[in-house]
Scaffold this active site. Sequence first.
Site, PDB file in Angstrom:
ATOM      1  CD  GLU A   1      -2.609   1.392   2.555  1.00 22.32           C
ATOM      2  OE1 GLU A   1      -2.244   0.778   3.565  1.00 22.32           O
ATOM      3  OE2 GLU A   1      -3.597   2.145   2.537  1.00 22.32           O
TER       4      GLU A   1
ATOM      5  CE  LYS B   1       3.514   0.530   5.171  1.00 21.57           C
ATOM      6  NZ  LYS B   1       2.364   0.258   4.306  1.00 21.57           N
TER       7      LYS B   1
ATOM      8  NE  ARG C   1       3.040  -8.222  10.265  1.00 21.03           N
ATOM      9  CZ  ARG C   1       2.923  -7.086   9.575  1.00 21.03           C
ATOM     10  NH1 ARG C   1       3.952  -6.280   9.464  1.00 21.03           N
ATOM     11  NH2 ARG C   1       1.789  -6.750   9.021  1.00 21.03           N
TER      12      ARG C   1
END
Length: 573
Positions: free
Chosen positions: A46, A283, A273
Amino acid sequence: MKAQSANTTTPSDESSLQNNFIRQIIAEDVKTNKHGGKVVTRFPPEPNGYLHIGHAKSICLNFGIAAEQAGRQCYLRFDDTNPSKEDLEYVESIKTDVHWLGYDWGERLRHSSDYFEQLHEYAIALIKMGKAYVCSLTPEQIKEYRGTLREPGKNSPDRERSVAENLDLFERMKAGEFAEGTYVLRAKIDMASPNLNMRDPAIYRIKHLPHQMTGDKWCIYPMYDFTHCLSDAIEGISHSLCTLEFEDHRPLYDWVLDTLNTPCHPQQIEFARLSLNYTVMSKRKLQELVENQHVSGWDDPRMPTLSGIRRRGYTPEAIREFCDRIGITRKNTQIEMGVLENCIRTDLEAKTTRVMAVLKPLRVVIENYPADQVEQLDAPYHPTDASMGSRQIPFSRVLYIEQDDFRETPPKKFFRLAPGREVRLRYGYFITCQAVIKDENGEIVELRCSYDPETRGGSTPPDGRKVKGTLHWVSAPHTITAEVRLYDRLFNQADPGADGTDFKAALNPNSMEVLTYCQLEPSLANAQAGERYQFERLGYFCVDNVVSKEGALVFNRIVTLRDSWAKIEKAKG
RNA sequence: UGGGGUAUAGCCAAGUGGUAAGGCAGCGGGUUUUGGUCUCGCCAUCCCAGGUUCGAAUCCUGGUACCCCAGCCA
């Protein structure tokens, strides 16, 4: 002589040693001709932030798997379905980072927004099948109706709206007749499902916001769960690899593709992850560090972002090797920083030139060396790779050595310089410390030494006597002064904030040390931004690509050399 | 007894019923004009408890611990 800074290998030269569960599944699928025998992957970021090393794991997996197939098909797809969070600024940085890592998407650059038209048609198809409805519940009500983890939800009063009415309402949503939050298109699945994602999830919402790619064309935007699976199907993705938190979404992914008539049905496979100790990866947290100016920006060399790691001086080869070493599993793990550091050391060991730099200078006067004499000594750029050549380094009466390389009262096992002790100056001469000069505060400001002319080039003298230490040095009248930035871990805790405190409380106040009076050998005069060197006995350093200028060089320490003396000292306390 | 996952060494990770790969870290030796590199060696019976089997990290049963999910985010 230039330090090597270009990529010397590309991913296609490497074959991953990894035989992880995803590759096994894919190998089996190819064998059984499952997706027509094709393997097509995608990396779907994204565009709402900078890529970090966790993304590198996914990039290497997706592009790496594609690279192993004849077709080499991996899409770079920007998942841009939420115009309130995304920005074009990030698109360019993401492309830069993927390229830097060594991967090429060729013609396969896409945006989810490329499919808005098709997605809209799929939504209408769903409505016509009676599998989607326009819901007028408020966001708060939707939440109430959803139920809880243990209790089932209850049906929306709008659930049995007619197809005609749904079509009309959806059209008017699209036409911009309604305010945000008033209506939402929902898939009609099962409000009693134990999987909350299946309790009539929203698939389209109203947002009166221009989109970075489609401008003012739309005021309704599809949700991730509706967009992602269909985008995969449109592109003919065979294996849709994502992280573990999407596992609960897989039934919805499959529901959409099973319900609608799509070109194919990609297979979603989840993996864990990446988590690295002594740093943060989300983020939100990285953004917080930037915004609160705990770091200089997204590309601060201490950041785990790809731009930060790149600026620090890491090579893409080292990052790929790292991703290979850590493996792919479904287990939540935390990798030690040491693994990453070992990867970059191994890579740089082979390809950087060696030079001498004194970071914290201590003046040394060679009393028996002629004041007006300067010699040029030959020094190879690499101890074992002769193809890297050599350079001349000047030697004169006044030198600098590292402050840490002298102790007035040397502890046990300290092999460096001390009063009365003899050491080798690398590629120079053996010197013996004759006197220590101090200032009025008792600080050591200079050493008086003698040298042995028989040891030119640092060779063992005819009498065969040995020294235990070899020091790096520079000739004082010939140095270049530069700034060197030493980095340490960004956080003091292995898992910042894991104890329930604010992760920022774990910030390491000493994560950067700036040294402004470093003395470098003259061959470094023309060092170019991005070039990497080994400063002998100290570590690997990279000319900063943002602030370094000709005549005012700034180096970043990429990583130290392994240091067994530091280990001994630390063990003794 | 909401659903979905995961447990192999300090940290990662192979192993897919036939007797625990490899890497990082650590420890010890050798080489060395970088206390670097290189090199040699050491370092686990697999979350727990039962069971099946000639044989179990792998199969079965029952536990335990940890992770994810209640955005009109992705």
